[in-house]
Every structure is written in structure tokens, then in C-alpha cells.
Write a protein that holds these residues in place. Structure first.
Motif, PDB file in Angstrom:
ATOM      1  N   ALA A  58     -98.648  23.979  22.258  1.00 57.08           N
ATOM      2  CA  ALA A  58     -98.122  25.219  22.845  1.00 57.08           C
ATOM      3  C   ALA A  58     -97.609  24.982  24.264  1.00 57.08           C
ATOM      4  N   TYR A  59     -98.322  24.179  25.022  1.00 58.18           N
ATOM      5  CA  TYR A  59     -97.924  23.891  26.399  1.00 58.18           C
ATOM      6  C   TYR A  59     -96.556  23.197  26.440  1.00 58.18           C
ATOM      7  N   ARG A  60     -96.385  22.197  25.567  1.00 61.15           N
ATOM      8  CA  ARG A  60     -95.096  21.475  25.561  1.00 61.15           C
ATOM      9  C   ARG A  60     -93.959  22.392  25.121  1.00 61.15           C
ATOM     10  N   LEU A  61     -94.204  23.237  24.152  1.00 63.14           N
ATOM     11  CA  LEU A  61     -93.154  24.146  23.680  1.00 63.14           C
ATOM     12  C   LEU A  61     -92.791  25.187  24.734  1.00 63.14           C
ATOM     13  N   ARG A  62     -93.795  25.658  25.463  1.00 60.26           N
ATOM     14  CA  ARG A  62     -93.512  26.626  26.536  1.00 60.26           C
ATOM     15  C   ARG A  62     -92.646  25.991  27.617  1.00 60.26           C
ATOM     16  N   GLN A  63     -92.842  24.703  27.853  1.00 58.95           N
ATOM     17  CA  GLN A  63     -92.014  24.027  28.857  1.00 58.95           C
ATOM     18  C   GLN A  63     -90.537  24.051  28.481  1.00 58.95           C
ATOM     19  N   GLU A  64     -90.261  24.157  27.177  1.00 61.93           N
ATOM     20  CA  GLU A  64     -88.872  24.171  26.707  1.00 61.93           C
ATOM     21  C   GLU A  64     -88.381  25.582  26.396  1.00 61.93           C
ATOM     22  N   GLY A  65     -89.156  26.594  26.824  1.00 63.87           N
ATOM     23  CA  GLY A  65     -88.690  27.966  26.709  1.00 63.87           C
ATOM     24  C   GLY A  65     -88.922  28.636  25.368  1.00 63.87           C
ATOM     25  N   PHE A  66     -89.906  28.173  24.612  1.00 62.82           N
ATOM     26  CA  PHE A  66     -90.156  28.746  23.289  1.00 62.82           C
ATOM     27  C   PHE A  66     -91.264  29.805  23.298  1.00 62.82           C
ATOM     28  N   GLU A  67     -91.565  30.382  24.460  1.00 64.08           N
ATOM     29  CA  GLU A  67     -92.736  31.253  24.567  1.00 64.08           C
ATOM     30  C   GLU A  67     -92.717  32.438  23.611  1.00 64.08           C
ATOM     31  N   ASP A  68     -91.564  32.960  23.280  1.00 60.49           N
ATOM     32  CA  ASP A  68     -91.498  34.145  22.420  1.00 60.49           C
ATOM     33  C   ASP A  68     -91.577  33.808  20.935  1.00 60.49           C
ATOM     34  N   GLU A  69     -91.601  32.535  20.616  1.00 64.91           N
ATOM     35  CA  GLU A  69     -91.569  32.129  19.211  1.00 64.91           C
ATOM     36  C   GLU A  69     -92.888  31.517  18.730  1.00 64.91           C
ATOM     37  N   ILE A  70     -93.867  31.394  19.626  1.00 60.61           N
ATOM     38  CA  ILE A  70     -95.097  30.672  19.284  1.00 60.61           C
ATOM     39  C   ILE A  70     -96.218  31.646  18.940  1.00 60.61           C
ATOM     40  N   THR A  71     -96.849  31.427  17.805  1.00 61.43           N
ATOM     41  CA  THR A  71     -98.084  32.133  17.458  1.00 61.43           C
ATOM     42  C   THR A  71     -99.129  31.098  17.075  1.00 61.43           C
ATOM     43  N   MET A  72    -100.340  31.269  17.611  1.00 65.35           N
ATOM     44  CA  MET A  72    -101.448  30.360  17.305  1.00 65.35           C
ATOM     45  C   MET A  72    -102.480  31.110  16.466  1.00 65.35           C
ATOM     46  N   TYR A  73    -103.082  30.379  15.525  1.00 63.68           N
ATOM     47  CA  TYR A  73    -104.058  30.982  14.623  1.00 63.68           C
ATOM     48  C   TYR A  73    -105.352  30.175  14.652  1.00 63.68           C
ATOM     49  N   ASP A  74    -106.468  30.887  14.543  1.00 57.96           N
ATOM     50  CA  ASP A  74    -107.766  30.228  14.448  1.00 57.96           C
ATOM     51  C   ASP A  74    -108.626  30.958  13.432  1.00 57.96           C
ATOM     52  N   LYS A  75    -109.346  30.204  12.622  1.00 54.57           N
ATOM     53  CA  LYS A  75    -110.209  30.813  11.608  1.00 54.57           C
ATOM     54  C   LYS A  75    -111.410  31.513  12.226  1.00 54.57           C
ATOM     55  N   ASN A  76    -111.773  31.125  13.447  1.00 58.17           N
ATOM     56  CA  ASN A  76    -112.965  31.671  14.100  1.00 58.17           C
ATOM     57  C   ASN A  76    -112.660  32.967  14.848  1.00 58.17           C
ATOM     58  N   SER A  77    -113.711  33.626  15.252  1.00 56.32           N
ATOM     59  CA  SER A  77    -113.571  34.846  16.051  1.00 56.32           C
ATOM     60  C   SER A  77    -113.459  34.517  17.540  1.00 56.32           C
ATOM     61  N   TYR A  78    -113.435  33.230  17.864  1.00 57.05           N
ATOM     62  CA  TYR A  78    -113.309  32.764  19.245  1.00 57.05           C
ATOM     63  C   TYR A  78    -112.276  31.634  19.260  1.00 57.05           C
ATOM     64  N   PHE A  79    -111.707  31.369  20.422  1.00 58.38           N
ATOM     65  CA  PHE A  79    -110.720  30.296  20.533  1.00 58.38           C
ATOM     66  C   PHE A  79    -111.420  29.021  20.990  1.00 58.38           C
ATOM     67  N   GLY A  80    -110.719  27.902  20.892  1.00 57.05           N
ATOM     68  CA  GLY A  80    -111.229  26.649  21.453  1.00 57.05           C
ATOM     69  C   GLY A  80    -111.499  25.557  20.448  1.00 57.05           C
ATOM     70  N   GLY A  81    -111.640  25.900  19.159  1.00 59.01           N
ATOM     71  CA  GLY A  81    -111.950  24.864  18.182  1.00 59.01           C
ATOM     72  C   GLY A  81    -113.219  24.124  18.560  1.00 59.01           C
ATOM     73  N   HIS A  82    -113.165  22.797  18.536  1.00 55.64           N
ATOM     74  CA  HIS A  82    -114.341  22.001  18.920  1.00 55.64           C
ATOM     75  C   HIS A  82    -114.500  21.908  20.425  1.00 55.64           C
ATOM     76  N   THR A  83    -113.599  22.540  21.180  1.00 54.97           N
ATOM     77  CA  THR A  83    -113.760  22.633  22.630  1.00 54.97           C
ATOM     78  C   THR A  83    -114.586  23.860  23.006  1.00 54.97           C
ATOM     79  N   ALA A  84    -115.028  24.610  22.028  1.00 55.41           N
ATOM     80  CA  ALA A  84    -115.722  25.872  22.285  1.00 55.41           C
ATOM     81  C   ALA A  84    -117.063  25.669  22.997  1.00 55.41           C
ATOM     82  N   SER A  85    -117.447  26.673  23.749  1.00 57.34           N
ATOM     83  CA  SER A  85    -118.761  26.732  24.391  1.00 57.34           C
ATOM     84  C   SER A  85    -119.401  28.061  24.029  1.00 57.34           C
TER      85      SER A  85
END
Length: 437
Positions: A15-42
Motif C-alpha cells: 500500500a505504501y509503494r502504491l500510494r507513492q505513485e498516486g493510487f490512494e483512491d484505488e486501494i482497498t485492504m482486507y483482513d480476516k481478523n477484527s483487528y489489523f496487523g496480521g502477525h504484527t499484531a499486539s
């Protein structure tokens, strides 16, 4: 419409790399959990303890990423020395053990040194697996006493059934002088591949991702159930379906190949089924004492000790615990392929406490303030001898159908924090490069 599946380090790297190229309005992120972070979660408990989804630290030497992550947490981080030790049959050994043998039984030290010298003067030919590599680098006695035993606990597979692609700098290879000095002298130079590391002062390791949440529209509680690659449709367990122009996924490859993508060819299915990983039960303990170890993490070689590794969150940030308290996270490893989970999470708590007492980390007078468990289905990729060929087939198929992959479980590699983030950036860059033509 760019869909990113997963909100961990790799997903946000994309997402960070795509935002650098101006794609902010086209990006959607999905997560199966009720919290973000994946294995980075706390996870913060009601009684004031914070535990990560497994031990996480940031020790990248990439100045760009150092700066980016520091800015994400307003430069509020701890800088810590990576003090690491090992436990073997009642002995605490500085890490790495191969050049810190002082204090161990003399007959063991003599045999380790004899075998080490012999190995240095041997012609080893073509090394085919991890066992042969260990024999060649350290000698038979050390290999069979320490890394082969620990490796079985951590990877769940025998050393002769592992390749050596994952090693990198992880196992230090000492010169004979270092081994001899480490056997004779109680104090040795620090040679661990991690010297110092950073950890957020507040809110656990996931805090590094907090400001990244503005990079895209994030949809939580969206577990992918199927992908129709020809129609470019993603279906979720909540009944929703979305179209996509591009998809970047950090979902584990076995899930994608054997459960999610429709109409996968049989040879690819077979390859996906060969990809193996460990699962981990983590037991979290909080006590009313914070002065019981100097190590930020410890390795345990004894097969009759339930845990493989311990980490100590209270040493990573004082805000991970209530004032004056300490915390321990114990890791116990299993794998569907080699050592299936054979117990309930709650059945691990008391054995962990018993072994912590046995090792002297918890005393009888210590008051246990917190007990909880976490489970992760996908912990570490197992670099067994099936991996390389199977991965080639799986990645080739995903390339053919236009599904981009990233992260530890998309690349199916052994990635640290910075590597996972860069993997996401690289997946996004691959999309951008193709769009230019």
C-alpha cells in the motif's frame, strides 16, 4: 481497483509503494481478523500486559526503513541491546553456544573441540542438507548436542530433511581461536547477528503500523473464501463479493492454493500441499517481578522442556507491563506435516509455568498475575527438502493467473520485519512496472 489481502507488514509495504505513485483512491485492504496487523499484531490485556503475536523486533540497517518506522511512532521507541542466551541441562550459556562453552562439562567441551578441528580439515563435497552442513561447520558432537536438537523443537523436522536456504547469518560460524577462547574464558565478545534493535515505547510492536492505516480503505472481518481468477472476483465469508483489476496477497500459499483459488490444476494442488510450516502455541505469563533475566529472548535445547523459546516483553518496553511487573512469552511448536498439535491451548499453561520454575525464571514466592494463550496456524516456514520444487510450481501458477504475492507466507520464506515490508513494496512495484508497457 487494487485489492490487498492482508494488513501486516507486507500488505502495508504494498500500500505504501502504491500510494507513492498516486493510487490512494484505488486501494482497498482486507483482513480476516477484527483487528489489523496480521502477525504484527499486539494484544493488550485487561490487567495491563501487552503481548505481541510472537516476539517482534526491528533491527534493520536500512536507513530509509529506520526513518519511516521511527516517524510512524513519532520517534518514541526503545533502543535495546540484543542480549540472548541458551539453556541446556541446567546451564545458562551465552549465545551463540558454539563459542561460549565455558562452564559446560569438560568431557563435552573436549569432544566438541576435537570434532570441530576434525571438521575444519575434512573435505565435505556437495552438502545436501542441514545436517551435513552442521557437521561440516561445527563437527558432529556440537551439531548433535545443540542445533540439531533445537532445530527439531523449532522446525519440527529432522535436520537431514531440511535444506540450507534459510540460514543467512543466523548460525554464527566461529574460527577455532574463538571456540578455544570461549571454552577457556567466561567472557567473550558479542557476535550475534543482531546487536541492537528498536521497539515501540507504547502499544506494542503493532504501533509501527498505526499511521499506515491511512494508506488505504481497510476492511476488517473480511475472510477470503474464494477467488475466481478468470472473472477477477473475490468472495468473502460475510457474503460480499468484489471485483479487482489487481490483487496483492500475503495470505499463506497453502490456503490460497488448496482452499481459496478455484479450479487449481492437480499438479499445483499437490505442490501446495507439500508446502509445510509450523504452528505455534504461545503461553503468556505476567508476574509481580521484573528482575529475573537480562536476556530479551532465550533458547531451550532440552527436549523435556515444553517450550522452545522464551521472550520477555517487559524488557522490550516498560509500558508492556504494569509498573514493577515482568512478562514472559513461551513458544511451543507443532506442524501438520511433522508434529501435529496434540493438546489444547489451556493444557499448555501449567506445564509452561512448571518448566519456568524448573529453570529458575519464576520462583515459588513470585505471584502470577496473568495467564493467557495465543495460537497461530502459520508461524515459520519449514525449509524441508520438498519446499524448493513445490514453491517453484506454486509461484509459477500464481504468476500465470495474475495474483501477486508477498510477505513471509506469500513468498514462503524466512523474512524479518524489514524484509516483509520490502516484499510488499516489490510486489507493488511489479504491478507498476507491468502497467508501463
Amino acid at each position: 481497483m487494487i485489492r490487498i489481502l492482508g494488513t501486516g507488514m507486507a500488505g502495508f509495504g504494498a500500500a505504501y509503494r502504491l500510494r507513492q505513485e498516486g493510487f490512494e483512491d484505488e486501494i482497498t485492504m482486507y483482513d480476516k481478523n477484527s483487528y489489523f496487523g496480521g502477525h504484527t499484531a499486539s494484544f493488550e490485556t485487561d490487567d495491563g500486559f501487552i503481548f505481541d503475536d510472537g516476539p517482534h523486533i526491528s533491527f534493520t540497517d536500512d536507513e530509509r526503513l529506520q526513518k519511516l518506522l521511527a516517524e510512524n511512532i513519532d520517534h518514541e521507541y526503545e533502543t535495546l541491546k540484543a542480549t540472548v542466551n541458551n539453556y541446556w541441562r541446567g546451564h545458562w550459556i551465552k549465545h551463540p553456544a558454539q563459542c561460549n562453552l565455558h562452564g559446560l562439562p569438560s568431557d563435552l567441551i573436549v569432544k566438541v573441540i576435537e570434532d570441530f578441528i576434525e571438521a575444519k580439515h575434512k573435505t565435505n563435497g556437495n552438502i545436501k542438507n542441514y545436517k551435513e552442513w552442521l557437521y561440516a561447520k561445527f563437527g558432529k558432537k556440537f551439531a548433535e548436542t545443540f542445533p540439531m536438537v533445537y532445530g527439531k523443537k523449532y522446525h519440527t523436522v529432522e535436520a537431514e530433511n531440511m535444506d540450507i536456504d534459510w540460514l543467512g547469518p543466523r548460525l554464527y560460524q566461529p574460527e577455532l581461536e574463538e571456540v578455544l577462547k570461549g571454552a577457556l574464558e567466561p567472557s567473550t565478545p558479542d557476535v550475534h547477528y543482531v546487536d541492537k534493535f528498536r521497539y515501540p515505547t507504547n502499544h506494542g510492536f503493532v504501533h509501527y503500523l498505526e499511521k499506515f492505516k491511512q494508506l488505504a480503505d481497510i476492511k476488517l472481518d473480511h475472510k477470503v473464501t474464494s477467488i475466481e481468477a478468470q472473472k477477477r472476483l473475490i468472495h468473502f465469508d460475510n457474503g460480499k463479493t468484489v471485483e479487482y483489476d489487481e490483487v496483492i496477497s500475503s495470505i499463506p500459499l497453502p490456503e490460497m492454493i488448496t482452499k481459496i483459488i478455484e479450479d487449481v490444476p492437480n499438479d499445483v494442488l499437490e505442490a501446495g500441499e507439500k508446502l509445510a510450516c509450523t504452528s505455534c502455541i504461545m503461553v503468556n505469563i505476567g508476574i509481580d517481578n521484573n528482575d529475573f533475566t537480562e536476556a530479551v529472548w532465550s533458547y531451550f535445547y532440552d527436549t523435556d522442556i515444553i517450550f522452545t523459546r522464551l521472550s520477555f516483553p517487559h524488557l522490550m518496553s516498560p509500558n508492556n507491563v504494569p509498573p514493577g511487573c515482568g512478562s514472559i512469552q513461551a513458544e511451543i511448536y507443532f506442524s501438520d506435516k511433522y508434529r501435529p498439535v496434540d493438546r489444547k491451548l489451556e493444557d499448555c499453561v501449567e506445564p509452561v509455568i512448571a518448566d519456568l520454575k524448573r529453570c529458575g525464571l519464576i520462583k515459588e514466592e513470585d505471584k502470577i498475575l496473568h495467564k493467557s494463550t495465543l495460537f497461530t496456524k502459520y508461524a515459520n516456514v519449514i525449509f524441508d527438502l520438498d519446499r524448493q520444487e513445490a514453491l517453484k510450481i506454486v509461484h509459477g501458477y500464481l504468476d500465470d493467473i495474475g495474483i501477486r504475492y508477498c510477505g513471509r507466507y506469500g513468498d514462503w520464506g524466512y523474512q524479518w520485519t524489514d524484509q516483509a515490508f520490502k516484499s510488499g513494496e516489490e510486489a507493488a512495484q511489479g504491478m507498476l512496472d507491468l502497467a508501463k508497457y
